[in-house]
Design a protein around this motif. Structure first.
Motif, PDB file in Angstrom:
ATOM      1  N   UNK A   1     -17.817  -9.749  47.615  1.00 54.53           N
ATOM      2  CA  UNK A   1     -18.769 -10.403  48.174  1.00 54.53           C
ATOM      3  C   UNK A   1     -19.648 -11.162  47.128  1.00 54.53           C
ATOM      4  N   UNK A   2     -19.818 -12.585  47.373  1.00 60.80           N
ATOM      5  CA  UNK A   2     -20.756 -13.355  46.369  1.00 60.80           C
ATOM      6  C   UNK A   2     -22.220 -13.354  47.404  1.00 60.80           C
TER       7      UNK A   2
ATOM      8  N   UNK B   1     -22.907 -12.082  39.317  1.00 65.23           N
ATOM      9  CA  UNK B   1     -22.622 -10.609  39.729  1.00 65.23           C
ATOM     10  C   UNK B   1     -22.324 -10.685  41.152  1.00 65.23           C
ATOM     11  N   UNK B   2     -21.226 -10.048  41.525  1.00 69.08           N
ATOM     12  CA  UNK B   2     -20.637  -9.831  42.898  1.00 69.08           C
ATOM     13  C   UNK B   2     -20.232  -8.311  43.231  1.00 69.08           C
TER      14      UNK B   2
ATOM     15  N   UNK C   1     -21.334  -3.049  41.959  1.00 64.64           N
ATOM     16  CA  UNK C   1     -21.583  -4.444  41.467  1.00 64.64           C
ATOM     17  C   UNK C   1     -20.960  -4.619  40.135  1.00 64.64           C
ATOM     18  N   UNK C   2     -20.376  -5.761  40.125  1.00 67.72           N
ATOM     19  CA  UNK C   2     -19.429  -6.231  38.872  1.00 67.72           C
ATOM     20  C   UNK C   2     -19.715  -7.534  38.467  1.00 67.72           C
ATOM     21  N   UNK C   3     -19.607  -7.824  37.103  1.00 64.70           N
ATOM     22  CA  UNK C   3     -19.608  -9.453  36.846  1.00 64.70           C
ATOM     23  C   UNK C   3     -18.440 -10.041  37.099  1.00 64.70           C
TER      24      UNK C   3
ATOM     25  N   UNK D   1     -10.944  -8.746  36.464  1.00 66.18           N
ATOM     26  CA  UNK D   1     -10.051  -7.801  35.552  1.00 66.18           C
ATOM     27  C   UNK D   1      -9.742  -6.712  36.462  1.00 66.18           C
ATOM     28  N   UNK D   2     -10.640  -6.007  37.218  1.00 67.78           N
ATOM     29  CA  UNK D   2     -10.269  -4.980  38.259  1.00 67.78           C
ATOM     30  C   UNK D   2      -9.058  -5.357  39.194  1.00 67.78           C
TER      31      UNK D   2
END
Length: 566
Positions: A532-533, A541-542, A554-556, A562-563
């Motif tokens: 989700x943006x 951050x998404x 929450x991740x950059x 990368x994930x």
């Protein structure tokens, strides 16, 4: 797959529904329609929309890869088939009304193929002439047709469906056993990769014929098959395939049969209540007609007759219930008081529970009269013993005696050792090493490709919608732009980067659709990961959500990419 194209929902033909279709009975039917995977064209006939076609193609891919791995060679045979080969094997008539039959403009008879044993046999007859040409495994993934009387449950039971059917051709029975084992192992790999929970169960051959037969069943409430599972040993079987050993008992101490007055007791329930005995002490005799001939079926009074088993025993003959007119034409058959002793011109089949030496209370073939101490093998003869009762929860396991557990399931695969039924009928021989003709032996193996999609939907869905395993999902990640221009821009940018790395992306970039609707649709559609943006898009951050577990993080953008590409 490098540079996989991004699927943009603003351009994709997908229309989700908030409410279940009025005619939907089972979960997969409801969700596949609501999530925009399929649409009904006619009764039992379905259109696969883009998302559904992608799932179907993924199932096909997995099946194809595992078939190729055991040396299968893919071909594609016609669906429109001539009558003559099916006439030669007897299946033109055996299939009954489920076979789609049609005529061409010149009056020639054709059918739409339900299975292709005959045509594959003729193909090998044309292509193989020597033992050097065998063994061979041929397969196709193709549309099949069956004129279901009551098509229901969406794509679970349709008149048109996708199926993988393969056929093995070997010189000897040992080779057939090896081909069968190869398919059995391949099917286990297929269904494991699909993420299906399944059981391998002993089964009946039915109209296919042959000897050994096993079904692959996916437990589900929507299933139309009932299978028995032993909690103590490895026994598992479709209830139609369960057989019991005939165990005669000593009847030397049973008194002679004796008529007893039993007015107004034409049913097992009224008879048992009148005499104060359990229904299991009585013998139920059901009258049917087999191609017009009256046949009596005997089972213990506390059990029901499984008419499917009766029909399977007498196939391809037509089995019908007797009518009032039949009783009127046979005054010796007294309705409600029929007994096997003294029956004239009536074949008598019985369940193995009516074993020689067992004593029963049964009809005396006289109005308002029954007989007690009627012993099988002494007072009446059984023409054939056939397992014809409806299997019940708790019936003893034929292997270890433990009470059986019953479950509903969807048939997703079936394998048969056909032997020489079709090669005999169509005279498929090759020259052996000694220069003499050898009659080829054959196996038949099916996977319900479209049915597997429904089975997956039944097993993996939750209260929010579909929840596909990664290998069959229409995308790896569903990117949701929460609504604002900045969020949409970020969602599209992330989607392109993921696609460039080989990730299959579905992005919801629809303008004028609320974030709530987009989130609901994402869960309904069921892609494994939802990205989700949203409110922190300006910070890069998404939010990454696992569709199955509901876990959020929450991740950059860089961390998320990368994930998802790891």
């Amino acid at each position: 797959m490098a540079n996989a194209p991004v699927q943009r929902m603003s351009q994709l033909m997908v229309k989700t529904l908030r409410d279940d279709p009025a005619d939907a009975e089972v979960l997969s039917h409801k969700l596949l329609v609501r999530a925009g995977y399929v649409r009904r064209t006619a009764a039992g006939v379905w259109t696969w929309l883009p998302l559904g076609r992608r799932v179907l193609a993924n199932v096909e891919r997995i099946v194809r890869e595992e078939m190729d791995a055991i040396g299968g060679q893919e071909v594609l045979l016609p669906a429109l088939l001539p009558r003559e080969p099916y006439e030669a094997t007897g299946r033109w008539n055996e299939y009954g009304q489920e076979l789609f039959r049609l005529k061409d403009r010149k009056g020639g008879d054709y059918l739409l193929g339900p299975t292709h044993e005959e045509i594959f046999t003729l193909l090998v007859k044309d292509q193989a002439s020597s033992y050097k040409d065998l063994p061979v495994i041929l397969y196709q993934i193709q549309t099949k047709y069956r004129d279901e009387a009551r098509p229901r449950a969406g794509i679970l039971r349709g008149r048109e469906f996708q199926m993988k059917d393969s056929y093995s051709f070997d010189l000897e029975d040992e080779g057939l056993a090896r081909s069968y084992a190869l398919h059995r192992e391949a099917y286990q790999k297929i269904f494991a990769r699909l993420g299906l929970d399944y059981r391998i169960c002993a089964a009946t051959a039915g109209a296919m014929g042959g000897s050994k037969s096993e079904e692959f069943l996916a437990p589900a409430e929507a299933g139309e098959d009932t299978f028995a599972d032993c909690p103590n040993c490895d026994f598992a079987a479709n209830t139609e395939a369960i057989t019991y050993e005939l165990k005669p008992v000593d009847a030397s101490q049973v008194p002679a049969a004796e008529d007893i007055p039993t007015p107004d007791t034409p049913t097992i329930e009224t008879l048992a209540a009148s005499l104060g005995v359990p229904a299991s002490a009585t013998l139920k005799n059901l009258l049917v007609k087999v191609d017009g001939e009256i046949v009596a079926v005997g089972v213990p009074g506390d059990r029901e007759v499984d008419l499917d088993k009766v029909e399977a025993h007498f196939a391809p003959a037509v089995v019908e219930m007797v009518t009032e007119e039949d009783f009127a034409a046979r005054p010796d058959l007294v309705r409600g008081y029929v007994g096997p002793q003294g029956l004239d011109k009536v074949r008598y089949i019985a369940d193995p529970r009516v074993a020689p030496g067992t004593a029963w209370i049964t009809g005396a073939n006289k109005p308002d009269t029954h007989a007690k101490n009627v012993v099988a093998g002494r007072d009446f003869e059984v023409d054939a013993y056939v397992d014809v009762v409806v299997v019940q929860e708790g019936d003893p396991c034929p292997k270890c005696g433990t009470g059986l557990k019953l479950d509903r399931a969807i048939e997703i695969g079936h394998i048969f050792q056909l032997g020489r039924k079709y090669t005999d009928a169509l005279k498929l021989d090759v020259l052996g090493q000694n220069g003499k003709p050898v009659r080829v032996t054959m196996g038949s193996y099916g996977v319900g490709v479209s049915r597997a999609v429904a089975a997956l939907a039944e097993q993996s869905a939750d209260d929010k919608g579909l929840c596909w395993p990664k290998e069959v999902a229409p995308a790896d990640v569903h990117v949701v732009a929460a609504g604002k221009a900045l969020q949409t821009e970020l969602a599209l940018d992330v989607s392109e980067k993921l696609a460039a790395a080989g990730v299959r992306v579905l992005v919801d970039d629809r303008a004028g659709v609320s974030p709530g609707v987009k989130f609901t649709d994402a869960e309904l559609i069921g892609v494994p990961q939802i990205l989700v943006a949203g409110r922190r898009a300006g910070e890069g951050v998404v939010e990454l959500k696992d569709r199955r577990t509901g876990e959020r993080e929450e991740l950059t953008v860089e961390e998320a990419i990368a994930r998802l590409t790891a």
